[in-house]
Motif scaffolding. Structure first.
Motif, PDB file in Angstrom:
ATOM      1  N   ILE A 251     -10.208  40.982 -22.461  1.00 20.10           N
ATOM      2  CA  ILE A 251     -10.366  39.887 -23.421  1.00 20.10           C
ATOM      3  C   ILE A 251      -9.734  40.299 -24.743  1.00 20.10           C
ATOM      4  O   ILE A 251     -10.166  41.265 -25.369  1.00 20.10           O
ATOM      5  CB  ILE A 251     -11.841  39.536 -23.610  1.00 20.10           C
ATOM      6  CG1 ILE A 251     -12.448  39.053 -22.279  1.00 20.10           C
ATOM      7  CG2 ILE A 251     -12.002  38.460 -24.682  1.00 20.10           C
ATOM      8  CD1 ILE A 251     -13.926  38.774 -22.342  1.00 20.10           C
ATOM      9  N   PRO A 252      -8.713  39.574 -25.195  1.00 16.74           N
ATOM     10  CA  PRO A 252      -7.994  39.978 -26.412  1.00 16.74           C
ATOM     11  C   PRO A 252      -8.675  39.478 -27.683  1.00 16.74           C
ATOM     12  O   PRO A 252      -9.521  38.580 -27.650  1.00 16.74           O
ATOM     13  CB  PRO A 252      -6.625  39.307 -26.248  1.00 16.74           C
ATOM     14  CG  PRO A 252      -6.935  38.058 -25.484  1.00 16.74           C
ATOM     15  CD  PRO A 252      -8.078  38.405 -24.553  1.00 16.74           C
ATOM     16  N   LYS A 253      -8.284  40.055 -28.795  1.00 18.48           N
ATOM     17  CA  LYS A 253      -8.668  39.575 -30.121  1.00 18.48           C
ATOM     18  C   LYS A 253      -7.386  39.180 -30.848  1.00 18.48           C
ATOM     19  O   LYS A 253      -6.517  40.024 -31.076  1.00 18.48           O
ATOM     20  CB  LYS A 253      -9.418  40.660 -30.893  1.00 18.48           C
ATOM     21  CG  LYS A 253     -10.763  41.025 -30.290  1.00 18.48           C
ATOM     22  CD  LYS A 253     -11.481  42.086 -31.121  1.00 18.48           C
ATOM     23  CE  LYS A 253     -12.834  42.435 -30.519  1.00 18.48           C
ATOM     24  NZ  LYS A 253     -13.540  43.482 -31.319  1.00 18.48           N
ATOM     25  N   LEU A 254      -7.281  37.903 -31.202  1.00 15.88           N
ATOM     26  CA  LEU A 254      -6.057  37.396 -31.819  1.00 15.88           C
ATOM     27  C   LEU A 254      -6.200  37.351 -33.337  1.00 15.88           C
ATOM     28  O   LEU A 254      -7.222  36.890 -33.854  1.00 15.88           O
ATOM     29  CB  LEU A 254      -5.746  35.996 -31.300  1.00 15.88           C
ATOM     30  CG  LEU A 254      -5.454  35.870 -29.805  1.00 15.88           C
ATOM     31  CD1 LEU A 254      -5.274  34.405 -29.431  1.00 15.88           C
ATOM     32  CD2 LEU A 254      -4.217  36.669 -29.427  1.00 15.88           C
ATOM     33  N   PRO A 255      -5.182  37.791 -34.081  1.00 20.96           N
ATOM     34  CA  PRO A 255      -5.196  37.658 -35.543  1.00 20.96           C
ATOM     35  C   PRO A 255      -4.975  36.205 -35.939  1.00 20.96           C
ATOM     36  O   PRO A 255      -3.904  35.640 -35.707  1.00 20.96           O
ATOM     37  CB  PRO A 255      -4.036  38.556 -35.993  1.00 20.96           C
ATOM     38  CG  PRO A 255      -3.117  38.622 -34.822  1.00 20.96           C
ATOM     39  CD  PRO A 255      -3.968  38.494 -33.597  1.00 20.96           C
ATOM     40  N   LEU A 256      -5.982  35.590 -36.535  1.00 23.20           N
ATOM     41  CA  LEU A 256      -5.906  34.157 -36.823  1.00 23.20           C
ATOM     42  C   LEU A 256      -4.885  33.809 -37.898  1.00 23.20           C
ATOM     43  O   LEU A 256      -4.510  32.635 -38.029  1.00 23.20           O
ATOM     44  CB  LEU A 256      -7.289  33.635 -37.220  1.00 23.20           C
ATOM     45  CG  LEU A 256      -8.330  33.618 -36.094  1.00 23.20           C
ATOM     46  CD1 LEU A 256      -9.643  33.034 -36.600  1.00 23.20           C
ATOM     47  CD2 LEU A 256      -7.835  32.824 -34.891  1.00 23.20           C
ATOM     48  N   ASN A 257      -4.421  34.792 -38.656  1.00 20.98           N
ATOM     49  CA  ASN A 257      -3.375  34.476 -39.630  1.00 20.98           C
ATOM     50  C   ASN A 257      -2.105  33.973 -38.940  1.00 20.98           C
ATOM     51  O   ASN A 257      -1.352  33.184 -39.513  1.00 20.98           O
ATOM     52  CB  ASN A 257      -3.062  35.700 -40.490  1.00 20.98           C
ATOM     53  CG  ASN A 257      -2.477  36.839 -39.679  1.00 20.98           C
ATOM     54  OD1 ASN A 257      -3.079  37.303 -38.708  1.00 20.98           O
ATOM     55  ND2 ASN A 257      -1.313  37.321 -40.074  1.00 20.98           N
ATOM     56  N   LEU A 258      -1.892  34.394 -37.682  1.00 21.19           N
ATOM     57  CA  LEU A 258      -0.712  33.918 -36.959  1.00 21.19           C
ATOM     58  C   LEU A 258      -0.805  32.421 -36.686  1.00 21.19           C
ATOM     59  O   LEU A 258       0.210  31.722 -36.710  1.00 21.19           O
ATOM     60  CB  LEU A 258      -0.564  34.680 -35.636  1.00 21.19           C
ATOM     61  CG  LEU A 258      -0.253  36.169 -35.738  1.00 21.19           C
ATOM     62  CD1 LEU A 258      -0.166  36.786 -34.348  1.00 21.19           C
ATOM     63  CD2 LEU A 258       1.048  36.398 -36.498  1.00 21.19           C
ATOM     64  N   THR A 259      -2.016  31.924 -36.428  1.00 23.70           N
ATOM     65  CA  THR A 259      -2.158  30.491 -36.166  1.00 23.70           C
ATOM     66  C   THR A 259      -1.864  29.683 -37.428  1.00 23.70           C
ATOM     67  O   THR A 259      -1.348  28.569 -37.343  1.00 23.70           O
ATOM     68  CB  THR A 259      -3.569  30.156 -35.649  1.00 23.70           C
ATOM     69  OG1 THR A 259      -4.537  30.412 -36.666  1.00 23.70           O
ATOM     70  CG2 THR A 259      -3.897  30.987 -34.424  1.00 23.70           C
ATOM     71  N   LEU A 260      -2.191  30.240 -38.583  1.00 25.90           N
ATOM     72  CA  LEU A 260      -1.876  29.565 -39.846  1.00 25.90           C
ATOM     73  C   LEU A 260      -0.375  29.577 -40.092  1.00 25.90           C
ATOM     74  O   LEU A 260       0.234  28.545 -40.417  1.00 25.90           O
ATOM     75  CB  LEU A 260      -2.626  30.241 -40.989  1.00 25.90           C
ATOM     76  CG  LEU A 260      -2.496  29.622 -42.388  1.00 25.90           C
ATOM     77  CD1 LEU A 260      -3.749  29.901 -43.201  1.00 25.90           C
ATOM     78  CD2 LEU A 260      -1.284  30.187 -43.135  1.00 25.90           C
ATOM     79  N   LEU A 261       0.262  30.735 -39.922  1.00 24.58           N
ATOM     80  CA  LEU A 261       1.686  30.864 -40.218  1.00 24.58           C
ATOM     81  C   LEU A 261       2.541  29.982 -39.315  1.00 24.58           C
ATOM     82  O   LEU A 261       3.600  29.494 -39.735  1.00 24.58           O
ATOM     83  CB  LEU A 261       2.106  32.331 -40.079  1.00 24.58           C
ATOM     84  CG  LEU A 261       1.496  33.304 -41.097  1.00 24.58           C
ATOM     85  CD1 LEU A 261       1.851  34.738 -40.727  1.00 24.58           C
ATOM     86  CD2 LEU A 261       1.990  32.973 -42.500  1.00 24.58           C
ATOM     87  N   LYS A 262       2.092  29.780 -38.072  1.00 25.78           N
ATOM     88  CA  LYS A 262       2.867  28.974 -37.124  1.00 25.78           C
ATOM     89  C   LYS A 262       2.307  27.556 -36.981  1.00 25.78           C
ATOM     90  O   LYS A 262       2.857  26.766 -36.216  1.00 25.78           O
ATOM     91  CB  LYS A 262       2.868  29.663 -35.747  1.00 25.78           C
ATOM     92  CG  LYS A 262       3.496  31.043 -35.723  1.00 25.78           C
ATOM     93  CD  LYS A 262       4.996  30.984 -35.988  1.00 25.78           C
ATOM     94  CE  LYS A 262       5.636  32.351 -35.848  1.00 25.78           C
ATOM     95  NZ  LYS A 262       5.826  32.752 -34.452  1.00 25.78           N
ATOM     96  N   SER A 263       1.220  27.256 -37.681  1.00 26.30           N
ATOM     97  CA  SER A 263       0.546  25.958 -37.545  1.00 26.30           C
ATOM     98  C   SER A 263       0.345  25.613 -36.071  1.00 26.30           C
ATOM     99  O   SER A 263       0.602  24.488 -35.621  1.00 26.30           O
ATOM    100  CB  SER A 263       1.357  24.849 -38.235  1.00 26.30           C
ATOM    101  OG  SER A 263       0.597  23.660 -38.338  1.00 26.30           O
ATOM    102  N   CYS A 264      -0.127  26.599 -35.307  1.00 24.69           N
ATOM    103  CA  CYS A 264      -0.249  26.437 -33.864  1.00 24.69           C
ATOM    104  C   CYS A 264      -1.713  26.319 -33.443  1.00 24.69           C
ATOM    105  O   CYS A 264      -2.629  26.611 -34.222  1.00 24.69           O
ATOM    106  CB  CYS A 264       0.424  27.600 -33.134  1.00 24.69           C
ATOM    107  SG  CYS A 264      -0.364  29.206 -33.398  1.00 24.69           S
TER     108      CYS A 264
END
Length: 332
Positions: A251-264
């Motif tokens: 089970i991974p842990k994703l850095p949520l800043n990436l979702t902000l930077l890519k608006s994904c």
């Protein structure tokens, strides 16, 4: 009847063949003679009590079956003894006979084998719900498929191509890359085996980015998880959808800043719950799958079959993550 049962928490080596009484169909149920049962990753987890569903023991693994109706419970309409069907009971399929709700069964055409029928619904049902519902995939978009030579991975390739998308298939060997290409992938890439340190993850992210192209992936289909997840997310395009399908690598842990930077968006895909909550939508998807199968746009890939007394070996082989397509236990 014979059944391959889990009596205690453990791996595939703890399963054993027992003789148990045949079940009886109750109201609204069908008694089915199982001809084939597909093996899926939940079978690896459920016998170790690591799955979200924990049936009381003893129980048989095997969440996906094909077979024949041998008796009808009270009130069942539209089915007759001898009808061929496929169903996804969730567990209990590695048996000679099983009782299932009549409303959960789908007809298997006479032109299709029990082996192929058993390998259809769960993987393709998961992938069509993931890509078409959660991923909102459109023609011309780019899809990155991780674990692309497994059962759900090959299904995802075929369904994405049926939608008119461009598919980048990520796999762990040249043999698997060949299987992904045969399924219709436009681009294949072979990634190294994890786990990865930070430098390894950065290198993998660059490999994903090069494969999907400068605009990034519109949809990422991830049935792998673990150390592959963050590098894959880094290759997503603006407004993309990252589909969380499974975690055989952890089970991974994703850095949520990436979702902000890519608006994904990060979208969970729980096909079993979707099918239970919206059976009409799921039935419509299954009808689409049978149509695409008739049109030659999808076809289950079964790489190996096993007899019932070797069902544990099938689960062990799947757990080793060396399988192309699906594994099926036969009971004919």
């Amino acid at each position: 009847m014979k059944a391959l049962l889990s009596h205690a928490v453990g791996g595939p080596d703890t399963l054993r063949i027992d003789n148990v009484p045949s079940p009886v169909a109750g109201p609204g149920e069908l008694l089915v003679r199982v001809q084939a049962a597909a093996i899926n990753y939940p079978d690896v987890l459920i016998i170790e009590d690591k799955y979200q569903m924990k049936p009381p023991r003893p129980f048989a693994p095997g969440g996906e079956i094909a077979g024949d109706v041998i008796a009808l419970g009270e009130g069942v309409e539209g089915w007759a003894v001898g009808d061929r069907l496929v169903a996804v009971p969730g567990f209990g399929g590695l048996v000679e006979e099983i009782v299932i709700p009549a409303k959960s069964a789908f007809r298997l055409p006479a032109s299709r084998s029990y082996i192929d029928g058993a390998a259809l619904i769960l993987t393709y049902g998961t992938s069509i719900h993931a890509l078409y519902d959660r991923g909102q995939l459109q023609a011309g978009q780019t899809v990155l498929v991780l674990g692309a030579a497994g059962g759900v991975g090959l299904a995802a390739i075929e369904l994405a191509k049926a939608k008119g998308a461009r598919v980048v298939a990520a796999v762990s060997s040249d043999e698997k890359a060949a299987a992904a290409s045969k399924a219709g992938a436009d681009v294949t890439m072979v990634y190294p085996r994890g786990p990865f340190d930070r430098d390894g993850q950065k290198a993998l992210a660059e490999q994903f980015k090069a494969a999907v192209g400068p605009k990034g992936a519109d949809v990422i289909y991830d049935p792998v998880g673990g150390d592959y997840a963050e590098p894959a997310l880094r290759s997503i395009g603006w407004g993309g959808r990252y589909l969380v399908v499974g975690f055989p690598a952890g089970i991974p842990k994703l850095p949520l800043n990436l979702t902000l930077l890519k608006s994904c968006d990060v979208c969970g895909v729980f096909w079993g719950a979707f099918a239970a909550r919206d059976p009409a939508a799921n039935a419509a998807h299954v009808a689409t799958l049978f149509r695409l199968w008739d049109e030659g746009k999808i076809a289950p890939v079964v790489s190996k079959t096993y007899p019932l007394d070797h069902g544990g070996a099938a689960i062990a082989d799947l757990a080793a993550r060396n399988v192309i397509g699906k594994l099926v236990v036969t009971l004919d």
